[in-house]
Design a protein around this motif. Structure first.
Motif, mmCIF file in Angstrom:
data_model
loop_
_atom_site.group_PDB
_atom_site.id
_atom_site.type_symbol
_atom_site.label_atom_id
_atom_site.label_comp_id
_atom_site.label_asym_id
_atom_site.label_seq_id
_atom_site.Cartn_x
_atom_site.Cartn_y
_atom_site.Cartn_z
ATOM 1 N N THR A 114 0.828 -1.216 0.000
ATOM 2 C CA THR A 114 0.000 0.000 0.000
ATOM 3 C C THR A 114 0.861 1.265 0.000
ATOM 4 O OG1 THR A 114 -1.517 -1.279 1.337
ATOM 5 C CG2 THR A 114 -1.966 1.091 1.168
ATOM 6 N N LEU A 115 1.880 1.258 0.909
ATOM 7 C CA LEU A 115 2.739 2.437 1.041
ATOM 8 C C LEU A 115 3.522 2.705 -0.262
ATOM 9 C CD1 LEU A 115 2.883 4.147 3.540
ATOM 10 C CD2 LEU A 115 5.108 3.121 4.048
ATOM 11 N N VAL A 116 4.048 1.591 -0.800
ATOM 12 C CA VAL A 116 4.829 1.717 -2.057
ATOM 13 C C VAL A 116 3.946 2.328 -3.133
ATOM 14 C CG1 VAL A 116 6.062 0.433 -3.852
ATOM 15 C CG2 VAL A 116 6.299 -0.235 -1.445
ATOM 16 N N LYS A 117 2.708 1.763 -3.187
ATOM 17 C CA LYS A 117 1.783 2.246 -4.229
ATOM 18 C C LYS A 117 1.488 3.731 -4.045
ATOM 19 C CE LYS A 117 0.955 -0.909 -7.132
ATOM 20 N NZ LYS A 117 1.272 -0.644 -8.526
ATOM 21 N N GLN A 118 1.271 4.068 -2.763
ATOM 22 C CA GLN A 118 0.982 5.493 -2.491
ATOM 23 C C GLN A 118 2.152 6.377 -2.951
ATOM 24 O OE1 GLN A 118 0.055 5.586 1.679
ATOM 25 N NE2 GLN A 118 -2.117 5.148 1.319
ATOM 26 N N MET A 119 3.357 5.898 -2.597
ATOM 27 C CA MET A 119 4.553 6.659 -2.982
ATOM 28 C C MET A 119 4.649 6.775 -4.505
ATOM 29 S SD MET A 119 5.917 7.777 -0.377
ATOM 30 C CE MET A 119 7.433 8.407 -0.988
ATOM 31 N N GLN A 120 4.369 5.628 -5.142
ATOM 32 C CA GLN A 120 4.445 5.638 -6.615
ATOM 33 C C GLN A 120 3.446 6.643 -7.195
ATOM 34 O OE1 GLN A 120 3.899 1.599 -7.883
ATOM 35 N NE2 GLN A 120 6.115 1.220 -8.008
ATOM 36 N N GLY A 121 2.241 6.613 -6.568
ATOM 37 C CA GLY A 121 1.188 7.540 -7.028
ATOM 38 C C GLY A 121 1.641 8.987 -6.903
ATOM 39 N N ILE A 122 2.231 9.264 -5.725
ATOM 40 C CA ILE A 122 2.694 10.655 -5.493
ATOM 41 C C ILE A 122 3.759 11.024 -6.520
ATOM 42 C CG2 ILE A 122 3.993 12.110 -3.864
ATOM 43 C CD1 ILE A 122 2.462 10.537 -1.613
ATOM 44 N N LEU A 123 4.669 10.002 -6.680
ATOM 45 C CA LEU A 123 5.767 10.258 -7.623
ATOM 46 C C LEU A 123 5.238 10.524 -9.031
ATOM 47 C CD1 LEU A 123 8.700 7.843 -6.779
ATOM 48 C CD2 LEU A 123 8.735 10.332 -6.923
ATOM 49 N N ARG A 124 4.263 9.661 -9.412
ATOM 50 C CA ARG A 124 3.709 9.797 -10.767
ATOM 51 C C ARG A 124 3.034 11.170 -10.933
ATOM 52 N NH1 ARG A 124 0.415 5.673 -10.785
ATOM 53 N NH2 ARG A 124 2.123 4.207 -10.850
ATOM 54 N N GLU A 125 2.327 11.504 -9.839
ATOM 55 C CA GLU A 125 1.651 12.804 -9.871
ATOM 56 C C GLU A 125 2.659 13.946 -10.069
ATOM 57 O OE1 GLU A 125 -0.803 14.730 -6.553
ATOM 58 O OE2 GLU A 125 -1.842 12.840 -7.086
ATOM 59 N N LYS A 126 3.776 13.806 -9.305
ATOM 60 C CA LYS A 126 4.813 14.837 -9.394
ATOM 61 C C LYS A 126 5.418 14.861 -10.787
ATOM 62 C CE LYS A 126 6.436 15.763 -4.801
ATOM 63 N NZ LYS A 126 7.387 15.456 -3.766
ATOM 64 N N GLU A 127 5.651 13.627 -11.252
ATOM 65 C CA GLU A 127 6.264 13.521 -12.582
ATOM 66 C C GLU A 127 5.373 14.182 -13.630
ATOM 67 O OE1 GLU A 127 7.169 9.660 -14.544
ATOM 68 O OE2 GLU A 127 8.958 9.860 -13.264
ATOM 69 N N ASP A 128 4.060 13.902 -13.486
ATOM 70 C CA ASP A 128 3.108 14.489 -14.443
ATOM 71 C C ASP A 128 3.162 16.015 -14.373
ATOM 72 O OD1 ASP A 128 2.430 12.018 -15.188
ATOM 73 O OD2 ASP A 128 0.467 11.961 -14.172
ATOM 74 N N LYS A 129 3.230 16.489 -13.118
ATOM 75 C CA LYS A 129 3.269 17.939 -12.925
ATOM 76 C C LYS A 129 4.492 18.520 -13.619
ATOM 77 C CE LYS A 129 1.113 19.089 -8.589
ATOM 78 N NZ LYS A 129 1.424 19.206 -7.171
ATOM 79 N N TYR A 130 5.647 17.838 -13.318
ATOM 80 C CA TYR A 130 6.882 18.359 -13.911
ATOM 81 C C TYR A 130 6.814 18.323 -15.429
ATOM 82 C CZ TYR A 130 9.051 18.722 -9.380
ATOM 83 O OH TYR A 130 9.336 19.098 -8.101
ATOM 84 N N GLN A 131 6.160 17.222 -15.909
ATOM 85 C CA GLN A 131 6.028 17.098 -17.365
ATOM 86 C C GLN A 131 5.246 18.295 -17.920
ATOM 87 O OE1 GLN A 131 7.693 14.569 -18.635
ATOM 88 N NE2 GLN A 131 7.345 15.368 -20.702
ATOM 89 N N VAL A 132 4.179 18.672 -17.176
ATOM 90 C CA VAL A 132 3.361 19.820 -17.606
ATOM 91 C C VAL A 132 4.204 21.096 -17.567
ATOM 92 C CG1 VAL A 132 1.388 21.278 -16.996
ATOM 93 C CG2 VAL A 132 1.175 18.788 -16.943
ATOM 94 N N TYR A 133 4.960 21.226 -16.441
ATOM 95 C CA TYR A 133 5.814 22.414 -16.335
ATOM 96 C C TYR A 133 6.791 22.481 -17.498
ATOM 97 C CZ TYR A 133 4.295 22.735 -11.438
ATOM 98 O OH TYR A 133 3.576 22.840 -10.311
#
Ligand code: ADP
Length: 646
Positions: free
Chosen positions: A117-136
């Protein structure tokens, strides 16, 4: 042993369990450790014996049963991630099912589940961040790329595509050096090396856009690791072009200033030279031709402000000042200092710079001095002229006065001459008339001779009186011609015959040629024409002792309205000296005054003849050779009789 076994599997960090298959196709837990039982709120022993359909809702149980079945049937390991909800808490588990084999028989399934669960959550956060950075990244206003040190693009954003004109796919298949013009490639590669060593690099470098045009970008790159670096690029073409344009106009401006033959410099309010054109430095020793030095020191070698410093005045008045100054070496200069205001203050109150413009006016000054001298001379000569003018004016007034007197006198003289001629002619005509009558009476030979002498002398006197009368008429401007129908041929004939008598007294061939084509009647003043011919013939006979005298009348041109005739009187007499040919047409002029005694005459005949011919629109022409003879000729244009009337 069993306790030890139990302790061991409970100590295991992940959920561990063994299931076997029931006859209904469900799966029942044979073994479960603490971690496996815990989420269900059970102990391991409570969990043992429970089937999937007992522990999970039907849908999930069926889903899991399929996987378990697949593991058993296919005898393969099955791995999956599944989300569960235990006591309202969601969790994600990663499970690996492996067939449990005893001897040659599959007796169950060994399952190991890890709570991720924790790993998945971290991955989700990371993906979210990555997406954000991609947008930036994608929306960054500059091009961003990741590349390796050989220059291969590994990642590029939209703006990088925009700048280069290539698609993302195209760029990813290219090297940075593909975009750099040949002559800059080496510089580009050096930048990669620099980047590897210094961890960052920055440069303005040209690149070739997809459309073939050369443009400029500024590249800021940072090292990411030993294989890759991150680059930020910005298209600075318009800035570079603007810079080039500014540089070009600066060059032009400098060339223009350098072309000015005067010294031009720009200074700050502390008199430091910020700019100087060539001529500004021309007189300065080469080692001192430096900017940011005090103008008075550089240009004049003074330690402090020049005594004639105009900049001081400009600072005080905030207006331009100019002065003409003589330098210690004698040269004259005109100094103009113009303030340049600080545009930033908006009120033109702060003098930011001075424009100093110095012109060598030594030549001008010399000319000015010269002109001043000339002016003084002119004034002096003008004064002289003025007094001369006054004298002339007085003289002129005197002259006018005497001219008036002379005119009055001349008029009186002409009147007197006219009156006198008239008064003389009347008694003379009486003398001649009665003498001619006396000739016809009975007189002896001696008396006849005396009478002839009287008549001859009387005629001579009459001629002189007539000439004086004509002269006075000419003087008074009263010589008027009359026009009558005249038979020119007959008139010439008669004139010739009248002078034959005198000609015959000398051994002369006396000849007459009249053009037969001359019309019978032409308009002229026959008396005046006759007077001219008589005078010229008389002179010819008078001044010719031997040889010939010839009178010719030759028709030059004949039209319906006009006849042009040339008259010439040619003699083989004494001729006229060349320097006298002009003067003999002046009143009272004779070639040699002594000749008067030999030949007689008044010197009036030729000027009167010339005047008469001038009135007739003709001009007397003389060709003569001293001792050989003379020819007097003139051409007259006569109006013919109206033929139609005739
Ligand atoms: P006059 O004959 O009365 O002196 P003219 O005016 O007719 O005055 O002539 C002026 C002078 O010109 C003459 O005195 C003479 O010296 C010169 N002259 C005129 N006609 C001839 C000529 N045919 N041959 C030589 N000299 C001439």
């Amino acid at each position: 042993m069993l306790n030890q076994y139990e302790a061991m599997i409970n100590a295991y960090d992940d959920a561990l369990f063994i299931v076997d298959e029931t006859q209904e196709g469900d799966y029942r837990f044979q073994v479960a450790n603490l971690k496996a039982a815990e989420p269900f709120g059970l102990t391991p022993s409570q969990m043992i014996g429970k089937s999937l359909s007992e522990l999970f809702d039907e849908k999930l149980a069926v889903k899991l049963q399929k996987r378990y079945r697949h593991c058993l049937k296919e005898n393969v390991s099955v791995e999956y991630e599944e989300a569960f909800e235990f006591s309202n808490t969601k969790s994600v588990w990663k499970t690996r099912l492996s067939p449990l084999i005893s001897g040659h028989q599959t007796i169950g399934i060994l399952g190991i589940s890890k709570n991720i669960t924790l790993v998945k959550q971290m991955q989700g956060i990371l993906r979210e961040k990555e997406d954000k950075y991609q947008v930036y990244l994608e929306n960054a206003p500059y091009g961003v790329f990741v590349a390796d040190y050989t220059g291969h693009y590994l990642e590029v954003n939209q703006q990088a595509c925009q700048i280069t004109g290539y698609s993302k796919e195209a760029l990813l298949g290219m090297k940075i050096t593909n975009l750099i013009p040949q002559e800059y490639k080496q510089k580009g590669l050096e930048h990669f090396q620099q980047l590897k060593q210094n961890a960052k690099a920055c440069s303005d470098i040209p690149f070739i856009h997809r459309d073939g045009s050369q443009r400029w970008w500024t590249v800021n790159a940072v090292k990411l690791n030993e294989e890759t670096f991150l680059g930020f690029v910005n298209d600075i073409t318009s800035a570079v072009e603007a810079r080039q344009k500014i540089a070009e106009s600066e060059r032009l401006f400098q060339a223009m200033l350098n072309a000015i033959p005067d010294m031009v410099s720009v200074q700050d309010p502390q008199m430091n030279i910020l700019y100087s054109n060539w001529n500004g430095f021309a007189a300065v020793e080469p080692s001192k031709r430096r900017l940011n030095t005090k103008c008075y020191r550089t240009y004049r070698g003074y330690d402090d402000l020049c005594p004639d410093c105009q900049a001081k005045n400009v600072m005080r008045t905030k207006r331009k000042h100019q002065a003409q100054v003589q330098l210690p070496d004698g040269t004259w200069v005109e100094i103009r200092v113009i303030p340049i205001f600080d545009q930033a203050d908006g009120q033109n109150k702060t003098v930011k710079y001075f424009l100093e413009w110095v012109r060598d006016i030594t030549d001008f000054k010399d000319k000015e001095t010269h002109l001043q001298l000339q002016k003084e001379e002119l004034i002096a000569s003008n004064e002289e002229l003025e007094s001369l003018y006054e004298e002339l004016k007085a003289l002129n007034e005197e002259l006018i006065d005497s001219e008036e007197k002379a005119n009055k006198f001349s008029q009186a003289k002409s009147e007197f001459l006219a009156n006198m001629s008239h008064e003389l002619r009347t008694p003379l005509n009486g003398i001649l008339g009665f003498s001619k009558l006396l000739q016809k009476t009975e007189i002896d030979e001696t008396q006849a001779d005396y009478l002839n002498c009287v008549i001859y002398s009387g005629e001579l006197l009459l001629n002189i009186i007539n000439d004086i009368l004509d002269f006075s008429k000419i003087e008074a401007g009263k010589l008027i011609l009359e026009e009558t129908e005249t038979d020119i041929k007959a008139m010439v004939q008669k004139t010739f015959q009248m002078s034959t008598c005198k000609a015959n007294q000398k051994p002369l061939t006396y000849q007459l040629f009249i053009d037969e084509n001359i019309p019978d009647t032409l308009q002229t003043d026959p008396l005046r024409l006759n007077q001219v011919l008589v005078n010229l013939l008389g002179n010819a006979v008078k001044f010719t002792e031997k040889g010939s005298v010839t009178l010719k009348a030759h028709l030059l041109n004949l039209t319906n309205t006009h006849a042009t005739i040339r008259f010439s009187i040619q003699d083989t007499g004494i001729g006229i000296p060349e320097d006298q040919t002009e003067h003999i047409f002046e009143m009272f002029t004779q070639v040699d005054s002594s000749s008067t005694r030999v030949y007689g005459g008044t010197g009036l005949g030729l000027p009167i003849s010339a005047k008469i011919l001038e009135k007739m629109g003709s001009k007397i022409h003389l060709s003569t050779a001293l001792g050989k003879g003379s020819t007097f000729s003139f051409v007259c244009d006569f109006t013919r009789m109206n033929l139609e009337r005739k």
